[in-house]
Scaffold this active site. Structure first.
Site, PDB file in Angstrom:
ATOM      1  N   ARG A   1      46.691  78.179  -4.621  1.00  0.00           N
ATOM      2  CA  ARG A   1      47.671  78.887  -5.489  1.00  0.00           C
ATOM      3  C   ARG A   1      48.270  80.228  -4.765  1.00  0.00           C
ATOM      4  O   ARG A   1      49.310  80.704  -4.886  1.00  0.00           O
ATOM      5  CB  ARG A   1      47.008  79.462  -6.621  1.00  0.00           C
ATOM      6  CG  ARG A   1      48.210  79.807  -7.852  1.00  0.00           C
ATOM      7  CD  ARG A   1      47.513  80.109  -9.402  1.00  0.00           C
ATOM      8  NE  ARG A   1      47.674  78.764 -10.086  1.00  0.00           N
ATOM      9  CZ  ARG A   1      46.161  78.325 -10.304  1.00  0.00           C
ATOM     10  NH1 ARG A   1      45.021  78.881  -9.730  1.00  0.00           N
ATOM     11  NH2 ARG A   1      46.259  77.273 -10.778  1.00  0.00           N
ATOM     12  N   TYR A   2      47.296  81.277  -4.161  1.00  0.00           N
ATOM     13  CA  TYR A   2      47.490  82.253  -3.519  1.00  0.00           C
ATOM     14  C   TYR A   2      47.413  81.946  -1.699  1.00  0.00           C
ATOM     15  O   TYR A   2      46.504  81.062  -1.283  1.00  0.00           O
ATOM     16  CB  TYR A   2      46.657  83.317  -3.728  1.00  0.00           C
ATOM     17  CG  TYR A   2      46.633  83.387  -5.438  1.00  0.00           C
ATOM     18  CD1 TYR A   2      47.413  84.140  -5.927  1.00  0.00           C
ATOM     19  CD2 TYR A   2      45.426  83.165  -6.177  1.00  0.00           C
ATOM     20  CE1 TYR A   2      47.594  84.564  -7.415  1.00  0.00           C
ATOM     21  CE2 TYR A   2      45.397  83.194  -7.455  1.00  0.00           C
ATOM     22  CZ  TYR A   2      46.569  84.021  -8.123  1.00  0.00           C
ATOM     23  OH  TYR A   2      46.577  84.238  -9.426  1.00  0.00           O
TER      24      TYR A   2
ATOM     25  N   CYS B   1      28.414  71.461 -15.818  1.00  0.00           N
ATOM     26  CA  CYS B   1      28.214  73.024 -15.750  1.00  0.00           C
ATOM     27  C   CYS B   1      26.551  72.670 -16.575  1.00  0.00           C
ATOM     28  O   CYS B   1      26.179  71.791 -17.426  1.00  0.00           O
ATOM     29  CB  CYS B   1      28.869  73.884 -16.863  1.00  0.00           C
ATOM     30  SG  CYS B   1      30.805  73.854 -16.079  1.00  0.00           S
TER      31      CYS B   1
ATOM     32  N   CYS C   1      31.007  76.184 -22.347  1.00  0.00           N
ATOM     33  CA  CYS C   1      31.751  77.337 -23.344  1.00  0.00           C
ATOM     34  C   CYS C   1      32.685  76.511 -24.139  1.00  0.00           C
ATOM     35  O   CYS C   1      33.619  75.774 -23.727  1.00  0.00           O
ATOM     36  CB  CYS C   1      32.420  78.378 -22.434  1.00  0.00           C
ATOM     37  SG  CYS C   1      31.381  79.092 -21.106  1.00  0.00           S
TER      38      CYS C   1
ATOM     39  N   ASP D   1      46.379  85.070 -16.741  1.00  0.00           N
ATOM     40  CA  ASP D   1      46.884  83.746 -15.831  1.00  0.00           C
ATOM     41  C   ASP D   1      47.890  83.231 -16.714  1.00  0.00           C
ATOM     42  O   ASP D   1      47.830  82.738 -17.468  1.00  0.00           O
ATOM     43  CB  ASP D   1      45.675  82.891 -15.684  1.00  0.00           C
ATOM     44  CG  ASP D   1      45.303  82.656 -14.371  1.00  0.00           C
ATOM     45  OD1 ASP D   1      46.353  82.495 -13.504  1.00  0.00           O
ATOM     46  OD2 ASP D   1      44.129  82.716 -13.923  1.00  0.00           O
TER      47      ASP D   1
END
Length: 379
Positions: A120-121, A133, A137, A340
């Site tokens: 993205r960058y 994971c 969450c 974001d």
């Protein structure tokens, strides 16, 4: 069984045993097996009311559940609004998808030139090594693609293509390992990735995004840390921490191991309604991080992931909380408050500007108490 799934199960077996199995007495294996992975497990552990279990069957069918023993021990069972429980225990509201929510809220897919890679960058890439994971969450922005039934480790072929892409682009300065949680991989798998990165001279920084130090500190082993350091890069570990209570004694010991290995430690926090959306709570967390020599890096406004609306607060309220936090903390304790932008347009700071331009071309600078002061225009 698919090749990827077989590979994942082999990796997981190596990771939980830390070597050959010695039977039931292996502490690491016992702890892994004690992770609560279903609503039934949570009810049996006394963490959920059996009366509400049936309503959560559809939630666990869509989004994975995992609560490690370390996290379970932090939950105050007498507090129905416990901030640790709110982060990890399933909620019926997760099935309520709002019109503005999207399955890929920060636009990973739009910037993925090859499987497992997000670019993205210009100067950095995300390398998604796996989709599992140690804990899940309830507000995860990758919840539609991360979970025990949603994939496994990146295949050797896909990893080779991703690293070839990095090697061909000298502007890439930093590789960020993410997923899933990179520390859920075995030391052997991490070492293999580090060895390949070591051969790419223009990559100077290796960053790891993880929740393992606070949620599954058993994964922070000398072998994994040595594997990461073997890359020869500057290594940074960015830990996800949302509440000061997550910095338990086992977590602080894990952080100490990371720091003793010469790895820089930072933290990112998500601003969550009912978890840390009070300035006293945020202040306590940031001070606790700094005491542990962990630099607060980002305070994220929550993303528009499906079924997470009950965690989000308004930008107006978030900015007000952050402004008060900035008045209380020194620079080393103050993270950047960021959003974001949905769709993959990148992170932007949300903190209020301290500058206002006068009609004569000069400036008014606002101090932390809200006072305004003149400053010359200059050249």
């Amino acid at each position: 069984m698919t090749e990827d799934r077989a590979r994942y199960r082999a990796e997981r077996g190596e990771e939980t045993n830390q070597g050959p199995s010695h039977g039931f007495g292996s502490p690491a294996r016992n702890e892994a097996e004690a992770t609560l992975k279903s609503v039934a497990d949570l009810v049996a552990a006394g963490l959920m009311d059996p009366a509400g279990a049936e309503a959560l069957r559809a939630v666990e069918a869509r989004y994975s559940v995992a609560v490690t023993p370390v996290i379970a021990a932090l939950i105050d069972r007498a507090d129905p609004a416990d901030p640790i429980a709110r982060q990890f225990l399933p909620d019926p509201r997760e099935l309520e998808t709002r019109p503005e929510e999207r399955s890929d809220p920060i636009g990973d897919d739009a910037f993925s030139p090859t499987e497992g890679l997000v670019h993205r960058y210009p100067d950095r890439v995300l390398l998604k090594l796996l989709s599992v994971c140690p804990v899940y969450c309830r507000f995860c922005f990758r919840r539609e693609t991360v979970g025990l039934s949603k994939g496994a480790t990146l295949s050797d072929e896909a990893l080779a293509r991703a690293l070839a892409y990095v090697a061909e682009r000298p502007q890439i300065f930093e590789v960020i390992l993410t997923g899933g949680d990179p520390l859920a991989l075995s030391a052997r798998r991490l070492a293999a990735v580090a060895e390949k990165l070591a051969a790419i001279p223009h990559v100077a920084v290796l960053r790891i995004h993880t929740r393992a130090p606070t949620a599954a500190p058993r994964l922070v082993t000398a072998e994994r840390l040595a594997a990461l350091k073997a890359s020869g890069k500057a290594v940074y570990m960015v830990m996800h921490v949302d509440h000061a209570r997550e910095l338990s004694a086992p977590a602080r010991a894990a952080v100490g191991r990371i720091q003793s290995a010469g790895i820089s430690t930072l933290a990112q926090t998500v601003l969550l309604a009912g978890v840390n959306d009070a300035v006293d709570t945020l202040e306590e967390l940031m001070r606790a991080l700094v005491r542990a020599q962990i630099e607060p890096y980002y305070l994220h406004h929550p993303d528009l992931a499906p079924g997470t609306g009950h965690f989000r607060l308004s930008l107006e309220r978030g900015r007000a909380l952050y402004a008060e936090l900035a008045r209380r903390l020194s620079g080393i304790a103050l993270p950047s408050y960021v959003l974001d932008i949905p769709g993959g347009f990148g992170k932007v700071p949300l903190q209020q500007s301290h500058l206002e331009q006068d009609e004569d071309g000069g400036w008014r600078v606002r101090d932390r108490a809200g006072g305004r002061h003149r400053y010359p225009a200059g050249d």
